[in-house]
Design a protein around this motif. Structure first.
Motif, PDB file in Angstrom:
ATOM      1  N   LEU A  30       0.848  -1.187   0.000  1.00  0.00           N
ATOM      2  CA  LEU A  30       0.000   0.000   0.000  1.00  0.00           C
ATOM      3  C   LEU A  30       0.887   1.241   0.000  1.00  0.00           C
ATOM      4  O   LEU A  30       2.046   1.186   0.390  1.00  0.00           O
ATOM      5  CB  LEU A  30      -0.956   0.003   1.205  1.00  0.00           C
ATOM      6  CG  LEU A  30      -0.362  -0.078   2.620  1.00  0.00           C
ATOM      7  CD1 LEU A  30      -0.029   1.300   3.161  1.00  0.00           C
ATOM      8  CD2 LEU A  30      -1.301  -0.800   3.556  1.00  0.00           C
ATOM      9  N   ILE A  31       0.303   2.323  -0.470  1.00  0.00           N
ATOM     10  CA  ILE A  31       1.025   3.598  -0.531  1.00  0.00           C
ATOM     11  C   ILE A  31       0.298   4.607   0.338  1.00  0.00           C
ATOM     12  O   ILE A  31      -0.927   4.765   0.240  1.00  0.00           O
ATOM     13  CB  ILE A  31       1.111   4.116  -1.983  1.00  0.00           C
ATOM     14  CG1 ILE A  31       1.915   3.123  -2.846  1.00  0.00           C
ATOM     15  CG2 ILE A  31       1.750   5.489  -2.041  1.00  0.00           C
ATOM     16  CD1 ILE A  31       1.889   3.439  -4.322  1.00  0.00           C
ATOM     17  N   THR A  32       1.032   5.274   1.215  1.00  0.00           N
ATOM     18  CA  THR A  32       0.439   6.304   2.057  1.00  0.00           C
ATOM     19  C   THR A  32       0.916   7.688   1.627  1.00  0.00           C
ATOM     20  O   THR A  32       1.990   7.834   1.043  1.00  0.00           O
ATOM     21  CB  THR A  32       0.810   6.114   3.540  1.00  0.00           C
ATOM     22  OG1 THR A  32       2.220   6.331   3.709  1.00  0.00           O
ATOM     23  CG2 THR A  32       0.440   4.723   4.021  1.00  0.00           C
ATOM     24  N   VAL A  33       0.093   8.669   1.911  1.00  0.00           N
ATOM     25  CA  VAL A  33       0.490  10.068   1.814  1.00  0.00           C
ATOM     26  C   VAL A  33       0.631  10.542   3.254  1.00  0.00           C
ATOM     27  O   VAL A  33      -0.358  10.742   3.950  1.00  0.00           O
ATOM     28  CB  VAL A  33      -0.561  10.904   1.061  1.00  0.00           C
ATOM     29  CG1 VAL A  33      -0.164  12.377   1.037  1.00  0.00           C
ATOM     30  CG2 VAL A  33      -0.754  10.375  -0.358  1.00  0.00           C
ATOM     31  N   GLN A  34       1.868  10.667   3.721  1.00  0.00           N
ATOM     32  CA  GLN A  34       2.061  11.015   5.124  1.00  0.00           C
ATOM     33  C   GLN A  34       3.396  11.695   5.351  1.00  0.00           C
ATOM     34  O   GLN A  34       4.307  11.643   4.517  1.00  0.00           O
ATOM     35  CB  GLN A  34       1.958   9.775   6.019  1.00  0.00           C
ATOM     36  CG  GLN A  34       3.103   8.786   5.894  1.00  0.00           C
ATOM     37  CD  GLN A  34       3.049   7.698   6.959  1.00  0.00           C
ATOM     38  OE1 GLN A  34       3.099   7.971   8.163  1.00  0.00           O
ATOM     39  NE2 GLN A  34       2.922   6.454   6.508  1.00  0.00           N
ATOM     40  N   ASN A  35       3.478  12.340   6.504  1.00  0.00           N
ATOM     41  CA  ASN A  35       4.735  12.890   7.008  1.00  0.00           C
ATOM     42  C   ASN A  35       4.679  12.788   8.523  1.00  0.00           C
ATOM     43  O   ASN A  35       3.866  12.014   9.053  1.00  0.00           O
ATOM     44  CB  ASN A  35       4.958  14.329   6.512  1.00  0.00           C
ATOM     45  CG  ASN A  35       3.801  15.251   6.853  1.00  0.00           C
ATOM     46  OD1 ASN A  35       3.035  15.007   7.792  1.00  0.00           O
ATOM     47  ND2 ASN A  35       3.653  16.328   6.093  1.00  0.00           N
ATOM     48  N   THR A  36       5.507  13.528   9.233  1.00  0.00           N
ATOM     49  CA  THR A  36       5.526  13.407  10.687  1.00  0.00           C
ATOM     50  C   THR A  36       4.270  13.977  11.339  1.00  0.00           C
ATOM     51  O   THR A  36       4.028  13.730  12.520  1.00  0.00           O
ATOM     52  CB  THR A  36       6.759  14.116  11.290  1.00  0.00           C
ATOM     53  OG1 THR A  36       6.662  15.525  11.050  1.00  0.00           O
ATOM     54  CG2 THR A  36       8.050  13.570  10.697  1.00  0.00           C
ATOM     55  N   LEU A  37       3.478  14.727  10.574  1.00  0.00           N
ATOM     56  CA  LEU A  37       2.272  15.350  11.122  1.00  0.00           C
ATOM     57  C   LEU A  37       1.030  14.473  10.993  1.00  0.00           C
ATOM     58  O   LEU A  37       0.033  14.709  11.673  1.00  0.00           O
ATOM     59  CB  LEU A  37       2.024  16.693  10.445  1.00  0.00           C
ATOM     60  CG  LEU A  37       3.091  17.763  10.694  1.00  0.00           C
ATOM     61  CD1 LEU A  37       2.848  18.983   9.810  1.00  0.00           C
ATOM     62  CD2 LEU A  37       3.115  18.167  12.160  1.00  0.00           C
ATOM     63  N   GLY A  38       1.061  13.497  10.109  1.00  0.00           N
ATOM     64  CA  GLY A  38      -0.101  12.639   9.976  1.00  0.00           C
ATOM     65  C   GLY A  38      -0.193  11.964   8.628  1.00  0.00           C
ATOM     66  O   GLY A  38       0.651  12.153   7.747  1.00  0.00           O
ATOM     67  N   VAL A  39      -1.248  11.150   8.489  1.00  0.00           N
ATOM     68  CA  VAL A  39      -1.514  10.402   7.261  1.00  0.00           C
ATOM     69  C   VAL A  39      -2.693  11.049   6.543  1.00  0.00           C
ATOM     70  O   VAL A  39      -3.774  11.187   7.111  1.00  0.00           O
ATOM     71  CB  VAL A  39      -1.826   8.928   7.572  1.00  0.00           C
ATOM     72  CG1 VAL A  39      -2.162   8.163   6.288  1.00  0.00           C
ATOM     73  CG2 VAL A  39      -0.653   8.276   8.284  1.00  0.00           C
ATOM     74  N   GLY A  40      -2.471  11.424   5.270  1.00  0.00           N
ATOM     75  CA  GLY A  40      -3.524  12.076   4.510  1.00  0.00           C
ATOM     76  C   GLY A  40      -4.328  11.131   3.650  1.00  0.00           C
ATOM     77  O   GLY A  40      -5.510  11.366   3.384  1.00  0.00           O
TER      78      GLY A  40
END
Length: 281
Positions: free
Chosen positions: A50-60
């Protein structure tokens, strides 16, 4: 302690495969796994689930790959460069979990299952059908599973009290679901960080210093991946129970160091210091 204190020893035949999701920020998922492999001198390969859109602030956003594409990646890797250890992370759907489990039944490679169900930021990564698939398929193939308390509660379908005897009971019940060994990440207990290891014969606690930080993104991924790396480094001629216990002891210490020296990247829950994952004492 500095990063220069230890050297990484490269073992030419030490190869490990991660089957996991992608974190573009590099702190968790297959990116964290590959760093753990590399830092321990192990050649790493990956199958993306799976592919996530995320950084240290959260998952979009989370986008699941098709089971067919996941299996095609797996088949391509296994037919060409067989690993000495396999680690699974976020698998996404019940169908993918069942397909991966069926593929793993066809080989005798040690498998470390990190039953990832939620991101460090609280974003759900599996549904109820996936939890059922874990119970009914993948756990039976696992050499070791590494659930945290939340994941253990979902696998057992009950709450686990914050009590050492309750942790022991939970570890024993997790063994009854099929894995050969269990490392239950119980979390904070009496001011320390507590893990419970069970192998069907003994149940022991691993108690570590608890660091007052939220910079722990990828800690669970890195723990399971480091265990897989250390199994890949060990001799296939030795008993798998001994190889796994040694890998667990090393990885638990290494990840604790990596949390202590977290680099404070980003503006949220940042990653652990993956460049210290070869320091396991």
């Amino acid at each position: 302690m500095t990063l220069a204190d230890r050297e990484v020893t490269i073992a030419p035949h030490a190869i490990a495969l991660t089957i996991a999701g992608s974190d573009p920020s590099g702190g968790a998922g297959l990116q964290a796994d590959l760093k753990a492999f590399q830092q321990n001198g192990v050649y790493g390969m990956s199958v993306v689930t799976l592919i996530t859109v995320q950084n240290t602030l959260g998952v979009g956003h989370v986008e699941m790959l098709t089971p067919e594409l996941v299996c095609q990646q797996y088949d391509a890797v296994m037919s060409d460069i067989p690993p000495r250890a396999i680690k699974t992370g976020a698998l996404g759907t019940g169908t993918i979990i069942a397909e991966v489990a069926a593929r793993l039944e066809e080989c005798d490679t040690p498998v470390v299952v990190d039953p990832v169900m939620v991101s460090k930021h609280g974003a759900p990564l599996v549904d109820d059908a996936a939890v059922i698939a874990f119970r009914e398929t993948l756990l039976h193939r696992a050499t070791l599973i590494t659930p945290n308390r939340f994941e253990a509660e979902r696998l057992l379908d009950r709450k686990i009290d914050n009590d050492q005897n309750a942790f022991f009971d939970a570890a024993q019940q997790l063994l009854e679901l099929g894995p050969r060994m269990v490392l239950l990440k119980a979390g904070e207990f009496e001011g320390s960080q507590l893990h419970v290891f069970a192998n069907g014969e003994n149940i022991v606690t691993l108690t570590l210093e608890r660091h007052n930080t939220d910079q722990t993104q990828g800690a669970g991924c890195s723990l399971a991946a480091t265990i897989a790396a250390r199994i890949a480094l060990s001799s296939p001629d030795d008993p798998i129970a001994d190889r796994t216990r040694g890998a667990v002891d090393f990885a638990v210490a290494a990840v604790n160091h990596a949390i202590r020296f977290a680099p404070n990247y980003g503006n949220g829950r940042g990653p652990i210091e993956s460049r210290m994952l070869h320091i396991g004492d």
